[in-house]
Design an enzyme around this catalytic site. Structure first.
Site, mmCIF file in Angstrom:
data_model
loop_
_atom_site.group_PDB
_atom_site.id
_atom_site.type_symbol
_atom_site.label_atom_id
_atom_site.label_comp_id
_atom_site.label_asym_id
_atom_site.label_seq_id
_atom_site.Cartn_x
_atom_site.Cartn_y
_atom_site.Cartn_z
ATOM 1 N N LYS A 266 -11.003 -4.888 -2.673
ATOM 2 C CA LYS A 266 -11.763 -3.316 -2.436
ATOM 3 C C LYS A 266 -10.754 -1.958 -3.493
ATOM 4 O O LYS A 266 -11.662 -1.408 -3.809
ATOM 5 C CB LYS A 266 -12.529 -3.141 -1.095
ATOM 6 C CG LYS A 266 -13.324 -3.748 -1.016
ATOM 7 C CD LYS A 266 -13.082 -3.232 0.670
ATOM 8 C CE LYS A 266 -13.821 -4.295 2.031
ATOM 9 N NZ LYS A 266 -12.426 -3.704 2.786
ATOM 10 N N LYS B 148 -5.416 -10.957 -5.580
ATOM 11 C CA LYS B 148 -6.206 -11.768 -5.287
ATOM 12 C C LYS B 148 -7.802 -10.249 -5.788
ATOM 13 O O LYS B 148 -7.691 -9.297 -5.854
ATOM 14 C CB LYS B 148 -5.919 -11.146 -3.901
ATOM 15 C CG LYS B 148 -5.960 -9.950 -3.004
ATOM 16 C CD LYS B 148 -5.814 -10.492 -1.327
ATOM 17 C CE LYS B 148 -6.174 -8.768 -1.095
ATOM 18 N NZ LYS B 148 -5.785 -8.158 -0.198
ATOM 19 N N LYS C 243 0.957 -0.566 0.010
ATOM 20 C CA LYS C 243 0.243 -0.275 -0.269
ATOM 21 C C LYS C 243 1.404 1.296 0.150
ATOM 22 O O LYS C 243 0.474 1.619 -0.692
ATOM 23 C CB LYS C 243 -0.897 0.083 0.737
ATOM 24 C CG LYS C 243 -2.174 -1.283 0.889
ATOM 25 C CD LYS C 243 -2.669 -0.764 2.173
ATOM 26 C CE LYS C 243 -4.242 -1.804 2.182
ATOM 27 N NZ LYS C 243 -5.323 -1.806 3.473
HETATM 28 P P1 TYM Z 1 -10.566 -6.473 5.063
HETATM 29 O O1 TYM Z 1 -11.012 -4.933 5.163
HETATM 30 O O2 TYM Z 1 -9.074 -5.836 3.313
HETATM 31 O O3 TYM Z 1 -11.091 -7.608 4.718
HETATM 32 C C1 TYM Z 1 -11.822 -8.317 5.099
HETATM 33 C C2 TYM Z 1 -11.883 -9.797 5.292
HETATM 34 O O4 TYM Z 1 -12.099 -10.161 3.930
HETATM 35 C C3 TYM Z 1 -10.639 -11.401 3.488
HETATM 36 N N1 TYM Z 1 -10.539 -11.052 2.559
HETATM 37 C C4 TYM Z 1 -10.138 -12.047 1.673
HETATM 38 N N2 TYM Z 1 -10.413 -13.077 2.030
HETATM 39 C C5 TYM Z 1 -10.445 -13.930 0.638
HETATM 40 N N3 TYM Z 1 -10.070 -13.584 -1.112
HETATM 41 C C6 TYM Z 1 -9.727 -12.679 -0.797
HETATM 42 N N4 TYM Z 1 -9.800 -11.955 -1.915
HETATM 43 C C7 TYM Z 1 -10.065 -11.607 0.211
HETATM 44 N N5 TYM Z 1 -9.532 -10.279 0.600
HETATM 45 C C8 TYM Z 1 -10.333 -9.906 2.150
HETATM 46 C C9 TYM Z 1 -9.843 -10.961 4.866
HETATM 47 O O5 TYM Z 1 -9.186 -11.889 4.775
HETATM 48 C C10 TYM Z 1 -10.675 -10.279 6.189
HETATM 49 O O6 TYM Z 1 -10.368 -11.413 6.681
HETATM 50 N N6 TYM Z 1 -6.847 -5.757 8.179
HETATM 51 C C11 TYM Z 1 -8.157 -6.396 8.065
HETATM 52 C C12 TYM Z 1 -9.545 -5.890 9.108
HETATM 53 C C13 TYM Z 1 -9.809 -6.103 10.839
HETATM 54 C C14 TYM Z 1 -8.923 -6.935 11.363
HETATM 55 C C15 TYM Z 1 -9.336 -6.675 12.571
HETATM 56 C C16 TYM Z 1 -9.544 -8.380 11.193
HETATM 57 C C17 TYM Z 1 -8.890 -4.910 10.554
HETATM 58 N N7 TYM Z 1 -8.683 -5.551 12.390
HETATM 59 C C18 TYM Z 1 -9.297 -7.474 13.362
HETATM 60 C C19 TYM Z 1 -9.753 -9.818 11.654
HETATM 61 C C20 TYM Z 1 -9.529 -9.128 13.136
HETATM 62 C C21 TYM Z 1 -8.378 -6.071 6.598
HETATM 63 O O7 TYM Z 1 -8.109 -4.466 6.194
HETATM 64 O O8 TYM Z 1 -9.493 -6.524 6.392
#
Ligand code: TYM
Length: 345
Positions: free
Chosen positions: A208, A205, A113
């Site tokens: 968003k 992958k 990023k």
């Molecule tokens: P975020 O918002 O990017 O994504 C949310 C969840 O979706 C999963 N994910 C995917 N799984 C499979 N294939 C994909 N292409 C894909 N894109 C996203 C992510 O692995 C995630 O589980 N840092 C985290 C948010 C967060 C969080 C936390 C998660 C903040 N605090 C505490 C767990 C526990 C994030 O940016 O996810």
């Protein structure tokens, strides 16, 4: 006996897509009955990259409504907004002061990023995994269901809990056994759906932040748009869909989506599509995607038509989450040698 705890969250940035659902939220739903579950909308994470203030509150509500539409039941789970529980920011600061800078500098997501933002990259983006560790550790989570891309952040949360807090600040009981200050969490990354790839490039992958809308299917995309995106998805010149051929990442990805969305499973899907041409396969995939999302979209519409209910859910979630989070925060404050905090006096 107390049920094991689960915490997870999604950032309210842009639209949630199939990767977020299949990699994370879908698995949360299954854990609600067997675990004590906490699901937050991680809005503080959403401002680590430039954001639009006019959009943040709406995106936060949208994400919370999508949790419920996907099957998160507020009777079984605590659903809340991260920024409404002040302990997240406070624990993050305490953890910041014991986390080595070089642990953060090697985080893959930060590096990826940061490249995109050049000299505008914020301290918050670097610190993001420490805030995520705070999210998890505040609730004493035993398990954290996430997609594959979050694995490194989970390892960091484990290292902070174990190496930087428990082993430095934990006391021992009278038999000499260490009393942990924080629970060391385990990631829960299920194989199926853990890495949903882009529709336009089977090697990157689904995300968003991809500027190409056609690269992802959003959970709220209308049926015509889903059909269009699937029709334009990248393919290869080979006939028949298959798993396990590294030369064919698009076939792997689209067949996995078909297996998951149809509920048929990998084996049956592979058999059904083994000699199918892309022209036959794509309409089938579009149809199962539309059908899988239809009930979710309908529930989402109902939830947004009743904002009072959603607000009640989030208010109740905030109260439940705050009670648990404050107790942990107080324990950490005490271990680090602070006077009691405002809620403990
Ligand atoms: P975020 O918002 O990017 O994504 C949310 C969840 O979706 C999963 N994910 C995917 N799984 C499979 N294939 C994909 N292409 C894909 N894109 C996203 C992510 O692995 C995630 O589980 N840092 C985290 C948010 C967060 C969080 C936390 C998660 C903040 N605090 C505490 C767990 C526990 C994030 O940016 O996810």
């Amino acid at each position: 006996m107390a049920r094991p705890r689960v915490l997870s969250g999604v950032q309210p940035t842009g639209a949630l897509h199939l990767g977020n659902w299949l990699g994370a939220i879908r698995n949360w739903v299954d854990l609600q009955k067997s675990h004590e579950t906490f699901f937050c909308v991680v809005d503080l994470h959403a401002i680590t990259v430039p954001h639009d203030p006019a959009q943040l509150a709406e995106d936060t509500l949208k994400t919370a409504a999508l949790y419920l539409a996907c099957g998160i039941d507020p009777e079984l789970s605590t659903v809340f907004v991260q920024s409404q529980v002040g302990a997240h920011s406070e624990l993050c600061w305490l953890l910041n002061c014991v986390t080595p800078l070089n642990w953060l500098e090697r985080m893959i997501q930060f590096k990826e990023k940061a490249v995109k933002q050049g000299d505008q990259v914020s301290v918050g983006l670097l610190d993001y995994p420490v805030l995520m560790a705070a999210d998890i550790l505040l609730y004493g989570a035993d398990l954290v269901p996430v997609g594959e891309d979050q694995k490194q952040h989970l390892e960091l949360a484990r290292d902070i809990a174990q190496q930087r807090i428990n082993s430095r600040f934990g006391k021992k009981d009278e038999t000499g056994e260490p009393i942990p200050v924080l629970t060391v969490p385990e990631p829960l990354i299920l194989k199926a759906g853990a890495r949903v790839m882009s529709l336009t490039d089977g090697n990157s992958k689904m995300s968003k932040s991809d500027p190409n809308e056609g690269s992802r299917i959003n959970l709220l995309d209308p049926p015509e748009l889903i059909v269009k995106k699937v029709k334009r998805a990248k393919t290869d010149p080979t006939m028949g869909l298959e798993f396990g051929n590294q030369e064919r990442p698009e076939a792997e990805n689209l067949l996995s989506l078909y297996a998951l969305l149809s509920g048929k499973g990998m084996e049956a899907a592979a058999q059904e599509c083994a000699s199918m041409g892309w022209g036959t396969f794509k309409p089938l995939l579009a149809e199962v995607a539309v059908e899988a999302l239809r009930p979710l979209q309908q529930r989402y519409g109902e939830l947004r038509a009743d904002p009072g209910h959603l607000n009640d859910v989030l208010r109740q979630g905030q109260a439940r989450a705050s009670a648990v989070a404050q107790a942990t925060l107080e324990r950490v404050r005490h271990a680090l040698g602070f006077l009691p905090g405002p809620t403990a006096t």
